[in-house]
Enzyme design. Structure first.
Site, PDB file in Angstrom:
ATOM      1  N   HIS A 145      55.323  40.663  41.182  1.00 17.41           N
ATOM      2  CA  HIS A 145      55.762  41.288  39.937  1.00 17.41           C
ATOM      3  C   HIS A 145      57.253  41.577  39.936  1.00 17.41           C
ATOM      4  O   HIS A 145      57.854  41.659  38.852  1.00 17.41           O
ATOM      5  CB  HIS A 145      54.973  42.578  39.687  1.00 17.41           C
ATOM      6  CG  HIS A 145      53.579  42.353  39.204  1.00 17.41           C
ATOM      7  ND1 HIS A 145      52.528  42.067  40.043  1.00 17.41           N
ATOM      8  CD2 HIS A 145      53.065  42.332  37.948  1.00 17.41           C
ATOM      9  CE1 HIS A 145      51.424  41.909  39.330  1.00 17.41           C
ATOM     10  NE2 HIS A 145      51.722  42.062  38.058  1.00 17.41           N
ATOM     11  N   GLY A 146      57.858  41.738  41.070  1.00 19.63           N
ATOM     12  CA  GLY A 146      59.295  41.991  41.070  1.00 19.63           C
ATOM     13  C   GLY A 146      59.812  42.338  42.448  1.00 19.63           C
ATOM     14  O   GLY A 146      59.084  42.875  43.295  1.00 19.63           O
TER      15      GLY A 146
END
Length: 489
Positions: free
Chosen positions: A325-326
Site C-alpha cells: 500500500h505504500g
C-alpha cells in the site's frame, strides 16, 4: 483522468459509441488505444513503463508456453519477477529502504556511504497492473493458464482502462477469454452498468468526499485537535470514507466494464458486516487478498505447516500487504496489526468456542454474531488510524489521545463536537445521510442482489429511483476532481 471528472464524462460516451459502432474485429484495438490515452492523460511518460511491462511479460509467457517443464520455464519466470518487482522497488521502495538503512547505520554508529535518493515520480496504478501481470506469469509457469499468443489482447488485459489504476486485480483466466468474445449491444446490460456507475459515483462524491472535509483537518493536524471525542469522530469518518472511496471506485470500474460487455470480479462484499477479521479480509479488497493468498501465502506453506510457521506466514503476508500500500512505516504497522489480529483470531479459536459455550452465546447465534461484528469493526477502525495518518508519530499521538477528554460531561462533549463542526455542519449532515443510505442499501443488498431487487420494481418506480440518485449526486456531490485514495498505490 478521473472517473469523477468532466474529462471522463466526455471520454466514456465517445468510447461507448465508437465501440458499438465499429466492426467487432476492431473493438479490442479501440479499447487498447482508449486505455493508453486514459493512462497518458496523467503523464505521457507513464505509458513507456506500462508498455515495457507488457512487452516483457508477453514474451516471457510466450517462451514459457514453448517449454515442457517448470525447470525449463523457470528462467523466464525469474526474469519476469525480477523485472516487475524490481520496477516496483525502484519507483516505490528504494528511497524508503535507503532512508531506513541510513538511519540504522547512524544509530549503530556504522560507517556508510551517502547513497543519493531517487527523485522519481510514482506512476499511477503501477502496483495494480504489476500484480495483475505477475499473476498471469505465475499462472502460465504453473500450467494453470495457456499463454496468450495475441499481443494486442494481452496488452489490453494489462492496460484495460476501467481497472488499470486501482483494480480490481483480475486474473488472466477470467479476463482473457472475455477479450476473445464478440460483445453485442445489450440495453439491459448497459443500463445495469450505468446504474452501478451512478451508485459508485454517489459513494465517492457524496459520501467519501464529504467525509474527507471532516477527516483531513484532524488527521493532517492531530496536535491541534487532541480531544478524544474529535479523534474518535475523525477515525469513524475515515472508516466510512475509505470504504465509500474505494468501493465507489470499484463500482465505477465494474459498471464501466459492464457497459462495454465485460465482467469484473466482486471486490467488496459488505465488509463492515464481518463478524471476525478473517471474514473481513474475505469481504474487503477481495482481489488483492485472494492474490496474496494464492501467490504468496499458499506458496509459503499456508496453514498446512506447523502452527508457528503458519502464524509467521500470516504475519509476513500482511506486512508485505502493508508495504504494497505504500513505502511508509504507517502502512507497515497497519499490515502488521491485521496480521496480528489474524494470528490471535486463529490461535484463540478454541478459547472463543469454550467461552461461547460457558456464557450461553452459542445458543444465541444472532447475538454472538452481532457482538463479533462490533468487535471486528472497532479493531478495523483502530487499524485505519495508521493507514490514514501522515506519519507514525501522528498515528501514535492519535492512539494515545483516543480516550482523553471523555471525562467531560455529555453536554461538554456535545459542545466540543459542535464547535469543531460549526464550519462543516452541512457536510456533516450530508455525510451522515450518505453513510446511512449506503449502509441501508448494502444491508439489504447482502440478503438479495441489488440488481435483482431493482429490476423487480415497476418501470416507473425504477426511473424515479434513477432520477432521485442523479439529483442527490448533482446537488450533494463534491465535484472538484478529488483523486481516489487508492490511486496513490
Amino acid at each position: 483522468m478521473l472517473f469523477n471528472s468532466l474529462h471522463f464524462l466526455v471520454f466514456f460516451p465517445i468510447v461507448i459509441g465508437l465501440y458499438y459502432g465499429l466492426p467487432p474485429r476492431w473493438r479490442n484495438l479501440l479499447l487498447l488505444l482508449a486505455s493508453y490515452y486514459f493512462y497518458m492523460s496523467w503523464r505521457a511518460a507513464y505509458a513507456i513503463l506500462l508498455l515495457a511491462t507488457t512487452l516483457l511479460d508477453y514474451y516471457s509467457g510466450y517462451r514459457m508456453s514453448q517449454l515442457p517443464t517448470k525447470r525449463a520455464r523457470r528462467p523466464w519466470l525469474y526474469l519476469s519477477l525480477a523485472s516487475n518487482l524490481g520496477t516496483l522497488f525502484i519507483f516505490k521502495y528504494f528511497n524508503f529502504f535507503r532512508d531506513a538503512a541510513l538511519q540504522l547505520a547512524e544509530a549503530l554508529h556504522l560507517p556508510h556511504a551517502a547513497v543519493p535518493a531517487f527523485g522519481l515520480l510514482l506512476p499511477v496504478g503501477v502496483s495494480f497492473y504489476t500484480f495483475q501481470s505477475v499473476g498471469y506469469i505465475v499462472d502460465v509457469y504453473q500450467g494453470r493458464l495457456e499463454a496468450e499468443r495475441n499481443f494486442g489482447r494481452f496488452a489490453l488485459f494489462v492496460a484495460f482502462f476501467p481497472q488499470l489504476v486501482a483494480g480490481p486485480i483480475e486474473r488472466g483466466g477470467h479476463m482473457l477469454p472475455q477479450f476473445r468474445r464478440r460483445h453485442k449491444f445489450d440495453y439491459a446490460r448497459i443500463v445495469s452498468g450505468l446504474r452501478l456507475m451512478a451508485w459508485g459515483l454517489f459513494k465517492k462524491v457524496v459520501v467519501a468526499d464529504r467525509l474527507a472535509l471532516l477527516v483531513n483537518p484532524v488527521f493532517n493536524n492531530p496536535r491541534q485537535h487532541p480531544e478524544g471525542p474529535l479523534l474518535v469522530l475523525a477515525t469513524l469518518a475515515f472508516t466510512f470514507q475509505i470504504y465509500g472511496d474505494f468501493s465507489g471506485y470499484t463500482d465505477l470500474a465494474r459498471g464501466a466494464a459492464r457497459v462495454l460487455g465485460f465482467d469484473f470480479n466482486l471486490n467488496f462484499r459488505q465488509p463492515y458486516q464481518s463478524a471476525s477479521v478473517p471474514e473481513f479480509w474475505r469481504r474487503w479488497h477481495i482481489s488483492l487478498s485472494s492474490w496474496f493468498r494464492d501467490y504468496l501465502y499458499i506458496p509459503l506453506g499456508g496453514s498446512r505447516v506447523a502452527p508457528l510457521r503458519a502464524y509467521g506466514n500470516l504475519l509476513a503476508v500482511f506486512l508485505i500487504s502493508g508495504l504494497w500500500h505504500g513505502a511508509n512505516w504507517t502502512f507497515l504497522v497497519w499490515g502488521g496489526l491485521h496480521g496480528l489480529y489474524l494470528v490471535l483470531s486463529t490461535w484463540a479459536r478454541p478459547a472463543r468456542e469454550w467461552l461461547a459455550q460457558r456464557t450461553g452465546l452459542a445458543a444465541h447465534p444472532g447475538l454472538r454474531r452481532g457482538l463479533g461484528v462490533g468487535i471486528t469493526f472497532v479493531l478495523v477502525a483502530y487499524a485505519w488510524i495508521f493507514f490514514r495518518a501522515n506519519s507514525l508519530s501522528d498515528a501514535l499521538f492519535i492512539s494515545r489521545h483516543l480516550f482523553s477528554g471523555w471525562q467531560l460531561s455529555g453536554r461538554a462533549v456535545g459542545t466540543l463536537l459542535l464547535d469543531f463542526s460549526q464550519h462543516y455542519r452541512p457536510e456533516l449532515a450530508v455525510a451522515a445521510f450518505g453513510v446511512g443510505l449506503m449502509l441501508l442499501v448494502e444491508y439489504f443488498g447482502s440478503r438479495r442482489s441489488p440488481q435483482a431487487w431493482v429490476m423487480a420494481q415497476p418501470f416507473v418506480l425504477r426511473w424515479v429511483g434513477y432520477l432521485s440518485l442523479t439529483l442527490l449526486i448533482l446537488y450533494l456531490g463534491i465535484f472538484n476532481s478529488t483523486s481516489f485514495i487508492y490511486f496513490q498505490f
